[in-house]
Motif scaffolding. Structure first.
Motif, short mmCIF file in Angstrom:
data_model
loop_
_atom_site.label_atom_id
_atom_site.label_comp_id
_atom_site.label_asym_id
_atom_site.label_seq_id
_atom_site.Cartn_x
_atom_site.Cartn_y
_atom_site.Cartn_z
N SER A 283 0.76 -1.16 0.02
CA SER A 283 0.18 0.08 0.01
C SER A 283 0.82 1.35 -0.11
N CYS A 284 1.99 1.05 0.23
CA CYS A 284 3.11 2.16 0.45
C CYS A 284 4.08 2.13 -0.71
N GLY B 70 5.60 11.87 3.68
CA GLY B 70 4.85 11.34 4.83
C GLY B 70 3.55 10.45 4.72
N THR B 71 2.95 10.61 3.52
CA THR B 71 1.89 9.62 3.17
C THR B 71 2.09 8.25 3.45
N CYS B 72 3.66 7.81 3.26
CA CYS B 72 4.11 6.59 3.49
C CYS B 72 4.95 6.62 4.78
N HIS B 73 6.05 7.40 4.74
CA HIS B 73 7.17 7.45 5.78
C HIS B 73 6.72 7.79 7.23
N PHE B 74 5.37 8.53 7.14
CA PHE B 74 4.92 8.92 8.61
C PHE B 74 4.17 7.64 9.05
N SER B 75 3.72 6.66 8.20
CA SER B 75 2.79 5.76 8.80
C SER B 75 3.30 4.33 8.57
N GLY B 76 4.50 4.30 8.73
CA GLY B 76 5.26 2.96 8.52
C GLY B 76 4.98 1.85 9.67
N GLY B 77 4.88 0.73 9.61
CA GLY B 77 4.56 -0.22 10.70
C GLY B 77 2.90 -0.17 10.76
#
Length: 719
Positions: free
Chosen positions: A279-280, A343-350
C-alpha cells in the motif's frame, strides 16, 4: 429401453428447471446499474489556519525589503580592507542573521523558472575564517554608514544609478557565488545546485479521459518523462531493494532490502503479505511474487508528486489508488515532492502514524518550531536534505539497508558547526569529534506524537480481549497483532556509531544465548523483558574507534516467533491473498498455518515447532531537531558540573566569561512540559548520558577523553 427412458426424463427435468430459472431471471426487473464512485478532491493534509514557519517568514520579509541605493562606495584595496576590518574587530560575531533568503524583485524580474536560494550566512562566514571583506568588498562612502551592508544596497537593477559599470544584483550574486565556489573547488556551480526549480503548470499539458485507469495516468506522464520512468525502474523506492554498502557482511550485496531478506520486529516481513505492505509502494499491483518490475506503466507517479493533498492509496489493494481519487485533477496538479507526499508512507510505517519512526509522524506535515526547527522553523521539504538525482534519493536509514547516497548534518553545517569564537563554541566544536549532532539537538524523541516501543506478538489471537487506551490515547492491544507500549518525549538510548550497521536477515540464526518460550507457557511481562535479546539491527562502533560518535537511538523491543528447531526467525502470513485464503493469521488466528505459508513464501525450512523470542532494533534519531536554544546543556550530561566547579577546572581566569551561565545554557524541559510534552521525569537531570555504559571510567571531565586525558588545569584547586 427403460434406462434410456429414465435418462430422457432426467434430461427433460433439468431442461425444464433451466427454462423456469431463465424465465424467472428474464421476468425479474433488471439489476440496477452500478453507480459511479463519487470522486473527491478534498485535501487530506490541509495547512492549519494561522500556521507559519516563523524563521522562514522572517527571511522572506527581509528578502522583499528594499534598501536605499548606495551611490558611492569607498574604493579600498582588498588586502587593506581585510586588515582594517580585523583591526577594528569586525568579524563573525557581528553577523546579525545566520540565515538569509536570496530573493529580490531585482533578481526575479525576468525569469520565473528558479526559486530563491537558502543562504547560510554564518556557515559561509565561518568557511572564510570570518573574512567579511571577501564578499563585502567595499563600504559606502558615507562615514556614518555601516562597514558591511546588504548586497542589494549596492547592487540593484543592472545599469542603474550613476555607475553604469556596477553589476546588477543577479549578476553580482552569480559572479560572486559561483566564482568563489569555483576558486575554492567546493560548493555548487550549477543552477539546480543552489536553486529549487519552480513547478511547471500541467493543467494544459496533461490529456486524460474523464475516468482513466492509474496505468493510463502513468503512460501520460511518461509521454514527456520517458527517462524518469527508466530511472525509476532501478530505484530503491520501486524495487524495495538495492546496494547496502553500510551493512557489515553485506556490503557487496546489491539486492538487499525489505523486498527480499530484510526483517523487522513490527510487521516482520513483506513476504506473503505483499498486498497489504505494498500500500506504500510507489507502484500499482504488487500483490505477490509475480509482480513485473520492468513495466513502467505500473509506476505510481502521483503518490510522490501530488500537490492537491487528495491522493490516497486503498490500503489492502497492492498500491492501487482509492477509487474516490479524481485522477485527472491530481495529474494536472503535479509538482515537487513535499512533506505531505513523502509522509503519506514514511509517517505511517508499521501500520499507523508514528508507529515505526521515533522522529517522524503526521505532525511534521505542519510542525511547530519546537517540534522540528528545519521543517517548522524554515519550512524545509524532505528533498532539501534528501537530495535526489535520477530518482535515486540520498539518505541512510538504520532500519533498512539500501543506500542511494549519504546525507549528514555536516553536509550543510560542516564538522565545526558552532561558528562563533566564544569559549562555549570552541568546546562544542571539540565535542563534534565524539558526539553526534542529534545527541544534543534531539534530547527527546517522539516529542510530537507517541511512537511504539514494545510489540508482543505472542499475545495476539484473543478476539475477546478489549483494548485499553494509555495516557497518550494509544491502544495497548489488537487481537491481530498483540500487545503494545508507546512512548512520547522519551529519552533516547545512546551508543557508539560509526555509520555501519549489523543486520539480522531472514535465515540467520538467533542469538545462541536466547531462550524462547513455547505456546501455552505463560511468562509475566517482566520475564519477557528479561529474556536474552537478538538484535535485528545494531550500530557498529566503539569508544576506541575515532570514526564513532555517541548517537541517539530508539530501541524497539518485541516478542516475535522463531523456529524452535532451526532457530531462525519466522515469517507469518498475516494478510489474506483473497476471500478463500484461510491460512492468514488475520483470518484464522492459526499461527501454525500462518507460519507454514509464510516460510514457504520465504523459501526457508519450517520444522513445525515454534517459540517466542525477544528481539531489539536500533532506530537512529535523525529528525525532530530542536532549536539550538533547546539543545542539551553541559550540566545536563556532565554531573561534575553540578557543583561549584565548572569551567574553572581548567580556565583559571573567568573575568570575561560567566561560567555557570555557560554550562546551564540549553534544553529547558520545563518549557517542553508547559507545551504538553511528557518530560516531567527529565526536569533537573544532570546525568543524561551514562558515560560508564559507553566505556568511560567516569564523567569525561573527571576521567579524561577517550584518547587522552584532560590537559592543563585538571585537578587545580579553586582559589
Amino acid at each position: 429401453m427403460k434406462r434410456n427412458t429414465l435418462q430422457w426424463l432426467a434430461f427433460a427435468a433439468v431442461a425444464l428447471m433451466v427454462w423456469v430459472t431463465a424465465s424467472a431471471w428474464s421476468a425479474a426487473p433488471p439489476a440496477e446499474a452500478q453507480k459511479p464512485v463519487e470522486k473527491s478532491r478534498k485535501d487530506l493534509t490541509p495547512k492549519p489556519e494561522g500556521w507559519v514557519a516563523p524563521d522562514q517568514q522572517e527571511a522572506e520579509e527581509l528578502a522583499r525589503k528594499t534598501y536605499p541605493y548606495v551611490e558611492k562606495v569607498l574604493m579600498e584595496d582588498l588586502p587593506l580592507r581585510q586588515q582594517r576590518l580585523r583591526n577594528i574587530d569586525i568579524g563573525f560575531k557581528d553577523i546579525k542573521r545566520s540565515y538569509i533568503l536570496l530573493d529580490s524583485p531585482y533578481v526575479d524580474t525576468y525569469d520565473k523558472k528558479y526559486g530563491p536560494v537558502r543562504f547560510m550566512h554564518a556557515k559561509h562566514a565561518a568557511s572564510l575564517d570570518g573574512d567579511c571583506a571577501a564578499c563585502h568588498h567595499y563600504r559606502p562612502a558615507d562615514p556614518e554608514a555601516a562597514e558591511t551592508v546588504a548586497c542589494r544596497s549596492c547592487h540593484q537593477e543592472a545599469f542603474s544609478g550613476g555607475d553604469q559599470e556596477r553589476l546588477g544584483l543577479k549578476a553580482a550574486y552569480h559572479i560572486q557565488c559561483m566564482g568563489c565556489h569555483a576558486d575554492m573547488k567546493k560548493g555548487p556551480v550549477s543552477c539546480e545546485g543552489c536553486h529549487a526549480t519552480r513547478p511547471v503548470d500541467h493543467k494544459e499539458l496533461v490529456k486524460l479521459p474523464a475516468n482513466p485507469t492509474p496505468q493510463e495516468v502513468t503512460k501520460e506522464c511518461l509521454r514527456c518523462h520517458e527517462d524518469a520512468g527508466k530511472d525509476m525502474l532501478t530505484s530503491a523506492h520501486w524495487l524495495w531493494r538495492g546496494p547496502s554498502p553500510f551493512t557489515t557482511e553485506q556490503r557487496k550485496d546489491v539486492m538487499s532490502g525489505k523486498g527480499t531478506t530484510t526483517i523487522n520486529n513490527f510487521c516482520i516481513s513483506i513476504l506473503s503479505n505483499e498486498a497489504r505492505c505494498t500500500s506504500c509502494h510507489a507502484g500499482y499491483g504488487w500483490k505477490d511474487d509475480t509482480f513485473d518490475f520492468s513495466k513502467t506503466e505500473n509506476i505510481d507517479c502521483l503518490v510522490c508528486h501530488d500537490t492537491t493533498g487528495s491522493y490516497v492509496k486503498a490500503p489492502p489493494k497492492a498500491g492501487m489508488p482509492d477509487p474516490k481519487v479524481d485522477l485527472p485533477h491530481v495529474a494536472q496538479n503535479v509538482g515537487p515532492t513535499s512533506r505531505s507526499s513523502c509522509g503519506t508512507c514514511h509517517f505511517s510505517g508499521g501500520g499507523g502514524d508514528a508507529v515505526k519512526h521515533a522522529d517522524m509522524s503526521s505532525e511534521l506535515n505542519w510542525p511547530s518550531r519546537d517540534c522540528d526547527i528545519h521543517m517548522g522553523g524554515y519550512d524545509f521539504q524532505c528533498v532539501e536534505c534528501h537530495q535526489t538525482r535520477n530518482h535515486k534519493i540520498s539518505g541512510r536509514s538504520t532500519s533498512a539497508p539500501v543506500v542511494e547516497g549519504s546525507r549528514a548534518c555536516e553536509d550543510c553545517h560542516t564538522s565545526a558547526p558552532h561558528y562563533g569564537d566564544s569559549l562555549l563554541d570552541h568546546h562544542l566544536n571539540k565535542h563534534c569529534d565524539t558526539v553526534g549532532c542529534n545527541t544534543c539537538h534531539s534530547p527527546v524523541y517522539s516529542k510530537c506524537l507517541a511512537t511504539k516501543t514494545w510489540w508482543d506478538w505472542s499475545t495476539a489471537g484473543d478476539r475477546d480481549r478489549k483494548a485499553q487506551k494509555d495516557k497518550y490515547g494509544k491502544e495497548d492491544y489488537n487481537w491481530m497483532k498483540g500487545t503494545f507500549e508507546w512512548k512520547e518525549s522519551a529519552k533516547p538510548e545512546y551508543a557508539w556509531y560509526n555509520g555501519f550497521m549489523k543486520r539480522h536477515v531472514l535465515g540467520d540464526t538467533i542469538n545462541p544465548d536466547a531462550v524462547g518460550f513455547r505456546p501455552g507457557e505463560e511468562l509475566t511481562y517482566a520475564q519477557k523483558r528479561a529474556l536474552v535479546k537478538t538484535n535485528i539491527t545494531e550500530p557498529i562502533g566503539s569508544m576506541k574507534d575515532p570514526h564513532s560518535k555517541i548517537t541517539p537511538f530508539k530501541i524497539m523491543a518485541a516478542i516475535q516467533p522463531a523456529d524452535a528447531e532451526h532457530r531462525h526467525l519466522l515469517v507469518p502470513h498475516t494478510f489474506p491473498y483473497d476471500k478463500e485464503d484461510k491460512t492468514a493469521f488475520w483470518v484464522s488466528a492459526d499461527w501454525q498455518a500462518a507460519f507454514e505459508e509464510g516460510m514457504k513464501k520465504a523459501k526457508l525450512p519450517y520444522s513445525g515447532e515454534y517459540m517466542w523470542v525477544a528481539t531489539n532494533m536500533y532506530w537512529r534519531i535523525e529528525h525532530e531537531v530542536m532549536p539550538k536554544e533547546h539543545a542539551l546543556s553541559c550540566v545536563q550530561c556532565h554531573t561534575s558540573l553540578k557543583g561549584d566547579r565548572t569551567c574553572d577546572r581548567c580556565h583559571q581566569d573567568g573575568r570575561n566569561a560567566k561560567f555557570r551561565e555557560l554550562v546551564e545554557k540549553g534544553a529547558d524541559f520545563e518549557h517542553l512540559r508547559l507545551k504538553g510534552r511528557d518530560v516531567g521525569s527529565l526536569i533537573g537531570t544532570t546525568d543524561y548520558i551514562d558515560f560508564k555504559k559507553l566505556g568511560y571510567k567516569d564523567d569525561p571531565i573527571l576521567s579524561g577523553g577517550r584518547f587522552k586525558t584532560l590537559p592543563l588545569g585538571y585537578g587545580a584547586t579553586k582559589k
